[in-house]
Design a protein around this motif. Structure first.
Motif, mmCIF file in Angstrom:
data_model
loop_
_atom_site.group_PDB
_atom_site.id
_atom_site.type_symbol
_atom_site.label_atom_id
_atom_site.label_comp_id
_atom_site.label_asym_id
_atom_site.label_seq_id
_atom_site.Cartn_x
_atom_site.Cartn_y
_atom_site.Cartn_z
ATOM 1 N N VAL A 36 -28.234 -14.713 11.901
ATOM 2 C CA VAL A 36 -28.832 -15.921 11.317
ATOM 3 C C VAL A 36 -28.889 -15.856 9.794
ATOM 4 C CG1 VAL A 36 -30.201 -16.932 13.141
ATOM 5 C CG2 VAL A 36 -31.084 -14.934 11.936
ATOM 6 N N ASP A 37 -29.116 -14.657 9.266
ATOM 7 C CA ASP A 37 -29.198 -14.527 7.807
ATOM 8 C C ASP A 37 -27.894 -14.027 7.199
ATOM 9 O OD1 ASP A 37 -31.869 -15.281 7.896
ATOM 10 O OD2 ASP A 37 -32.486 -13.222 8.347
ATOM 11 N N GLY A 38 -26.826 -14.068 7.982
ATOM 12 C CA GLY A 38 -25.539 -13.571 7.489
ATOM 13 C C GLY A 38 -24.969 -14.460 6.405
ATOM 14 N N THR A 39 -23.970 -13.934 5.693
ATOM 15 C CA THR A 39 -23.397 -14.678 4.568
ATOM 16 C C THR A 39 -22.149 -15.465 4.969
ATOM 17 O OG1 THR A 39 -22.066 -12.785 3.916
ATOM 18 C CG2 THR A 39 -24.230 -12.969 2.908
ATOM 19 N N GLN A 40 -21.921 -15.628 6.272
ATOM 20 C CA GLN A 40 -20.722 -16.353 6.696
ATOM 21 C C GLN A 40 -20.878 -17.847 6.397
ATOM 22 O OE1 GLN A 40 -23.090 -15.200 8.605
ATOM 23 N NE2 GLN A 40 -23.326 -16.272 10.547
ATOM 24 N N PRO A 41 -19.768 -18.520 6.129
ATOM 25 C CA PRO A 41 -19.844 -19.963 5.870
ATOM 26 C C PRO A 41 -20.330 -20.698 7.118
ATOM 27 C CG PRO A 41 -17.622 -19.124 5.458
ATOM 28 C CD PRO A 41 -18.399 -18.004 6.040
ATOM 29 N N GLU A 42 -20.978 -21.818 6.899
ATOM 30 C CA GLU A 42 -21.566 -22.593 8.000
ATOM 31 C C GLU A 42 -20.523 -22.925 9.074
ATOM 32 O OE1 GLU A 42 -24.753 -22.883 8.392
ATOM 33 O OE2 GLU A 42 -24.279 -23.879 10.305
ATOM 34 N N SER A 43 -19.312 -23.271 8.635
ATOM 35 C CA SER A 43 -18.301 -23.712 9.605
ATOM 36 C C SER A 43 -17.971 -22.623 10.624
ATOM 37 C CB SER A 43 -17.023 -24.130 8.876
ATOM 38 O OG SER A 43 -16.522 -23.055 8.105
ATOM 39 N N LEU A 44 -18.170 -21.348 10.231
ATOM 40 C CA LEU A 44 -17.826 -20.253 11.126
ATOM 41 C C LEU A 44 -18.797 -20.167 12.309
ATOM 42 C CD1 LEU A 44 -15.640 -18.106 11.334
ATOM 43 C CD2 LEU A 44 -17.114 -16.545 10.100
ATOM 44 N N ASN A 45 -19.971 -20.799 12.170
ATOM 45 C CA ASN A 45 -20.938 -20.790 13.267
ATOM 46 C C ASN A 45 -20.601 -21.839 14.322
ATOM 47 O OD1 ASN A 45 -22.401 -18.772 12.019
ATOM 48 N ND2 ASN A 45 -23.638 -20.239 10.847
ATOM 49 N N ASP A 46 -19.639 -22.702 14.028
ATOM 50 C CA ASP A 46 -19.275 -23.779 14.944
ATOM 51 C C ASP A 46 -18.408 -23.222 16.082
ATOM 52 O OD1 ASP A 46 -18.288 -25.951 16.258
ATOM 53 O OD2 ASP A 46 -17.786 -27.089 14.445
ATOM 54 N N PRO A 47 -18.898 -23.347 17.340
ATOM 55 C CA PRO A 47 -18.115 -22.819 18.469
ATOM 56 C C PRO A 47 -16.705 -23.405 18.519
ATOM 57 C CG PRO A 47 -20.296 -23.480 19.192
ATOM 58 C CD PRO A 47 -20.174 -23.922 17.774
ATOM 59 N N ALA A 48 -16.536 -24.624 18.043
ATOM 60 C CA ALA A 48 -15.207 -25.246 18.061
ATOM 61 C C ALA A 48 -14.252 -24.461 17.163
ATOM 62 C CB ALA A 48 -15.298 -26.697 17.594
ATOM 63 N N VAL A 49 -14.733 -24.074 15.999
ATOM 64 C CA VAL A 49 -13.896 -23.300 15.081
ATOM 65 C C VAL A 49 -13.533 -21.968 15.725
ATOM 66 C CG1 VAL A 49 -13.841 -22.098 12.869
ATOM 67 C CG2 VAL A 49 -14.827 -24.394 13.012
ATOM 68 N N ARG A 50 -14.519 -21.349 16.344
ATOM 69 C CA ARG A 50 -14.269 -20.048 16.974
ATOM 70 C C ARG A 50 -13.242 -20.173 18.100
ATOM 71 N NH1 ARG A 50 -19.791 -16.521 16.831
ATOM 72 N NH2 ARG A 50 -20.267 -16.918 14.633
ATOM 73 N N LEU A 51 -13.379 -21.236 18.885
ATOM 74 C CA LEU A 51 -12.439 -21.433 19.987
ATOM 75 C C LEU A 51 -11.034 -21.680 19.431
ATOM 76 C CD1 LEU A 51 -11.863 -21.799 23.001
ATOM 77 C CD2 LEU A 51 -12.467 -24.220 22.756
ATOM 78 N N ALA A 52 -10.965 -22.519 18.420
ATOM 79 C CA ALA A 52 -9.660 -22.819 17.819
ATOM 80 C C ALA A 52 -9.006 -21.541 17.313
ATOM 81 C CB ALA A 52 -9.832 -23.820 16.683
ATOM 82 N N MET A 53 -9.816 -20.662 16.733
ATOM 83 C CA MET A 53 -9.267 -19.405 16.214
ATOM 84 C C MET A 53 -8.701 -18.555 17.348
ATOM 85 S SD MET A 53 -11.507 -18.133 12.968
ATOM 86 C CE MET A 53 -12.988 -17.750 13.841
ATOM 87 N N GLU A 54 -9.409 -18.559 18.495
ATOM 88 C CA GLU A 54 -8.897 -17.760 19.612
ATOM 89 C C GLU A 54 -7.537 -18.293 20.073
ATOM 90 O OE1 GLU A 54 -11.678 -16.462 22.545
ATOM 91 O OE2 GLU A 54 -10.133 -15.417 23.681
ATOM 92 N N TYR A 55 -7.384 -19.631 20.048
ATOM 93 C CA TYR A 55 -6.078 -20.206 20.409
ATOM 94 C C TYR A 55 -4.992 -19.768 19.428
ATOM 95 C CZ TYR A 55 -7.413 -23.352 24.208
ATOM 96 O OH TYR A 55 -7.807 -23.862 25.419
ATOM 97 N N ALA A 56 -5.391 -19.500 18.195
ATOM 98 C CA ALA A 56 -4.399 -19.221 17.142
ATOM 99 C C ALA A 56 -4.006 -17.755 17.067
ATOM 100 C CB ALA A 56 -4.939 -19.682 15.800
ATOM 101 N N ILE A 57 -4.664 -16.908 17.869
ATOM 102 C CA ILE A 57 -4.356 -15.477 17.789
ATOM 103 C C ILE A 57 -3.407 -15.091 18.918
ATOM 104 C CG2 ILE A 57 -5.303 -13.146 17.916
ATOM 105 C CD1 ILE A 57 -7.860 -14.276 16.655
#
Lengths: 562, 337
Positions: free
Chosen positions: A309-330
């Motif tokens: 919760v207090d991490g320095t990652q950009p907000e967009s990285l917390n979006d499950p959609a972004v994470r899912l899209a990344m898994e498709y791209a690997i």
């Protein structure tokens, strides 16, 4: 003039000889003057050449490894439990990769409330020093562990309230709350240590106790000699309760590099190579008299996505959609093929297939599909509005992430593949390599990273793997992702107390499903355990332990050739 | 009088260097990223309490240099109850500490390891000196001939060869004839007498040759250039005019004068080689100081690192001092400066 010229050319020739060919018979060096006999197979005990009537030569297995362990003492040594397990036994034994057998206990009973466990102890077992390992000794040892005197083993008596010997063959353990983990995640590493060695020691004494006596146990092997950075010699315990082991003597020789171990195996200086790098599999398979085995393991290779919760990652990285899209791209298969020489299996759950029924069968693998990745991001509103090839979120922040890994050759290749894939869906994640320890420093307390390529070797019970995503695991320095979810924590707590295996399995499945949905990790692949041995000297047939040196199979299976 | 002045100055300088090294040594490793507790104890099996106990045990719970908070509270003594003062205090007592990893006494570990590296380095240096001087001398004397070109080319080539690479090549070539690595066949003890030493010798051959080849080239180059320089001096011409033969000229005039830079080079090399054996020791799994250091860096084993670096620093400083002294003996002009 003439004479000197001759001398010089002599030197030149000698020098060139020395440099040019690596001389099986090198020029005389000051140290090698004695003509040393060069035996084809250097035998560890060259003292007396045994005449025919002498007792048979001990059956010796020679193992080559890049590491033995850090320290003998189980209180100060943390490495290599496969080896430590040769010396010590528990009431329950970790037998095969995820299966358990009765060890020093002959049978067990549990009260209806799950709080009182009664173990019948095997009769006639003794420690290496001859003292009896009866119920009395077992109770003493478990109490000793409960005092926290042996740090690394303390975890395995978690929740033990009282341990008493009821009679010479019965031990009763009372717990503070019921646990489903008693037989699969507790007793196997709650080793029974001899009172004769450890009694009366203070914590400070124990921390300084670097002595062969610290590995006295009831196990199949006794320590003969350990020389740091060089070798370890163990010999069979004739009185081992499962019968005298087949191999009389095991010598583990330590080499500084994996390449050296490969060479030692090819040269026949060692019989077993413990841990073969994927790149060496093919050459070893092609070599004469060498057998390579690829075994199931409990390993997971994953891409950690900062979820604190207090991490320095950009907000967009917390979006499950972004994470899912990344898994498709690997392209996970590409990772396995390019960086791991084709060995490995594409991962979906955090639990590798070796966990059997514990693996949630309903998780649908995410295939490599750039179009789908792009579509998901498009739909979620991440568009490349300025045309620079990188998408932006609603506030105009570009999807630029920090992608890290440890500075190893393999990791570098994997990172390239991931980075390229992400670029294809409009995410910029240039790879950066770090010193291994520096990576750990990015976690507590700042959680200053976006993604790290990492991995795990899980414990045989799924409890441990599932625990590593709880809020508590953050405080325990165990979490490498900072994931914290109350619903998940409740699930974790419940599975630990669910005695019915069916019901517990449902909970473990649910936990995996939550992780698959929230995606703190993108699970990449499962790496097998790869080992090799000299087939002209040994026959191995039992690989169920995931390790040729697994205690359970080692005492029975390997047979010397002829 | 003048020489003792010179020596005293040199010694003070050496001592000062050591003090700086001792302080530097401490901070060097602590500015490395990474927590030794986490690095050493990668075990997920460790409970939080056990981890904290370890931190206390290793003295890592104390502040590194000084405790500003306690200083503002007026607790001057307490403010300096830190890792640094503990380190200096122990060092003054000759105590190098206990390895975080193996829990063994650092001085004991170093004592066990150092002779192994010394044997390796001494063997390689001796070989390198003999061949280096001979080839250097030969190429200078036969200047302009094919012999010189050959020697020079080879020297430059082997000089540029990374010694770990050379080591791996030699290892591959000698596989099956010589042991791949280690110091002795497991289980063989010094009590076995000749058999033990013969086995150690067998294990020494490859690493010694590897190191020797790389050192030889630098000696060849230095020897050659200094002899070339000397040979152009007037007194060589005089010697020739006096009718001395080649051998006499080389031995009595050229070699003696050319030895000055060689002596310095050897002394300096000896200082550096204790640490310079890291790569060779790693390739051949030779359990000396170099490998100890390599492992310790990876594990953030501060006490071992401090101990080995101190040893390195001392040997470099002492070697420098020796070079200075030797120089003043060999060349009377030096002390006058």
């Amino acid at each position: 003039m003439k004479r000197f010229g001759f001398l010089v050319s002599l030197f030149v020739i000698l020098g060139l000889l020395l440099s040019g060919c690596a001389a099986p018979t090198p020029a005389p060096t000051p140290v090698s003057e004695e003509p040393t006999p060069v035996p084809e197979e250097p035998t560890p005990v060259p003292e007396e050449p045994t005449p025919t009537e002498a007792p048979a030569e001990p059956v010796t297995l020679r193992v080559g490894s890049t590491t033995i362990w850090d320290a003998m003492n189980p209180a100060t040594g943390w490495e290599n439990y496969t080896l430590r397990y040769w010396f010590h036994d528990g009431l329950i034994e970790w037998a095969e990769l995820t299966s358990f057998e009765l060890g020093l206990a002959e049978s067990w009973e549990v009260s209806d409330d799950g709080l009182v466990w009664t173990f019948k102890i095997r009769e006639g077992v003794t420690f290496h020093d001859g003292t009896p390992a009866d119920a009395e000794a077992v109770a003493w040892s478990l109490n000793f562990l409960m005092e926290g005197m042996i740090g690394p083993l303390e975890l395995y008596v978690t929740g033990f309230e009282e341990v008493v010997a009821l009679d010479p063959t019965t031990v009763q353990i009372t717990l503070s709350e019921p646990t489903a983990l008693m037989l699969t995640a507790r007793l196997h590493y709650a080793w029974i240590l001899p009172r004769s060695v450890w009694e009366g020691m203070t914590y400070d004494d124990i921390m300084e106790f670097e002595d062969p006596a610290s590995v006295i146990g009831t196990g199949p092997y006794k320590l003969v000699e350990y020389v740091e950075d060089e070798y370890m010699i163990v010999e069979a315990n004739e009185d081992y309760y499962r019968g005298k082991p087949v191999i009389d003597r095991i010598v583990i020789q330590e080499y500084a590099t994996e390449d050296a171990v490969v060479q030692a195996l090819l040269a026949g200086e060692v019989d077993v190579m413990w841990g073969v790098p994927n790149t060496a599999v093919q050459p070893l398979q092609e070599a004469e008299n060498v057998e390579v085995v690829i075994m199931d393991s409990l390993n997971l290779a994953d891409l950690v996505i900062n979820s604190h919760v207090d991490g320095t990652q950009p907000e967009s990285l917390n979006d499950p959609a972004v994470r899912l899209a990344m898994e498709y791209a690997i392209d996970k298969q590409e990772i396995i093929d390019v960086a791991y020489a084709g060995y490995g299996e594409i991962a979906t759950s955090i639990l590798p297939p070796a966990f059997g029924d514990w693996v949630n069968p309903d998780l649908v693998p995410v295939p490599f599909d750039l179009d789908e990745g792009n579509r998901i991001l498009e739909e979620a509103g991440y568009l490349d509005s300025d045309g620079d090839g990188i998408r932006e979120d609603a506030d105009g922040n570009p999807l630029e992430y920090r992608l890290y890994a440890e500075d190893l050759a393999t990791e570098a290749r994997v990172l390239e593949i991931i980075s390229d894939g992400l670029a294809d869906i409009g995410i910029s994640a240039p790879p950066t390599l770090w010193d291994g320890d520096a990576l750990y420093d990015l976690l507590e307390p700042d959680w200053d990273f976006d993604m790290i390529l990492w991995g795990w070797g899980w414990d045989p019970d799924p409890d441990f793997a599932v625990y590593c995503f709880t809020c508590d695991s953050i405080g325990d320095y165990l979490s490498d992702v900072g994931y914290c979810n109350e619903e998940y924590d409740a699930l974790y707590a419940e599975q630990g107390m669910t005695m019915d295996e069916e019901a517990r399995r449902e909970l473990i499945w649910e936990a995996q499903a939550i992780l698959f949905e929230d995606r703190p990790y993108i699970n990449l692949h499962y790496q097998p355990g790869i080992q090799a041995w000299r087939s002209d000297r040994w026959t191995f047939t039992d690989f169920s332990g995931g390790d040729l040196l697994n205690k359970w199979s080692l005492v029975r299976d390997p047979q010397p050739v002829q | 009088m003048q020489r003792s002045d010179y020596l005293i100055r040199r010694m003070f300088f050496a001592l000062g260097t050591l003090v700086v090294v001792i302080v530097f040594n401490f901070f060097l490793f602590r500015i490395l990223p990474g927590d030794p507790i986490k690095a050493i104890v990668r075990s997920p099996r460790l409970t939080r309490e056990a981890r904290e106990r370890l931190r206390v045990d290793f003295g890592l719970d104390k502040p590194v240099f000084f405790d500003a908070e306690r200083l503002t509270e007026g607790d001057v003594v307490g403010a300096f109850d830190t890792q640094f003062t503990a380190y200096v205090r122990a060092l003054l007592h000759g105590n190098l500490g206990i390895s975080f990893r193996s829990r063994r006494d650092v001085a004991e570990v170093l004592a066990e390891r150092v002779w192994r590296t010394v044997v390796l380095v001494a063997g390689a240096e001796t070989l390198a000196l003999v061949f280096g001087m001979a080839l250097g001398l030969a190429s200078a004397w036969r200047r302009g001939t094919r012999l010189e070109t050959t020697i020079l080319l080879w020297a430059l080539f082997s000089w540029g060869l990374p010694n770990f690479f050379l080591g791996i090549i030699l290892l591959l070539l000698a596989r099956g004839h010589l042991p791949v690595g280690g110091m002795v066949v497991p289980g063989l003890k010094p009590e076995a007498g000749l058999a033990y030493w013969a086995d150690v010798g067998r294990h020494l051959i490859l690493p010694t040759i590897t190191m020797a080849i790389v050192y030889t080239s630098s000696y060849v180059l230095i020897m050659r250039s200094s002899v070339v320089e000397v040979l152009s001096e007037d007194y060589i011409l005089t010697a020739k005019a006096k009718g001395l033969n080649t051998f006499q000229i080389l031995r009595d005039h050229a070699l003696k004068n050319a030895m000055l830079p060689m002596a310095t080079m050897v002394a300096l090399n000896l200082g550096y080689t204790v640490g310079g054996a890291i790569q060779v020791e790693t390739v051949f799994s030779w359990p000396g100081i170099g490998r100890l250091m390599y492992d310790a860096v990876q594990l953030r084993d501060y006490p071992i690192l401090q101990g080995t670096f101190l040893l390195l620093a001392v040997s470099v400083v002492v070697a420098n001092l020796l070079a200075d002294i030797l120089y003043s003996v060999l060349d009377p002009r030096v002390k006058a400066e």
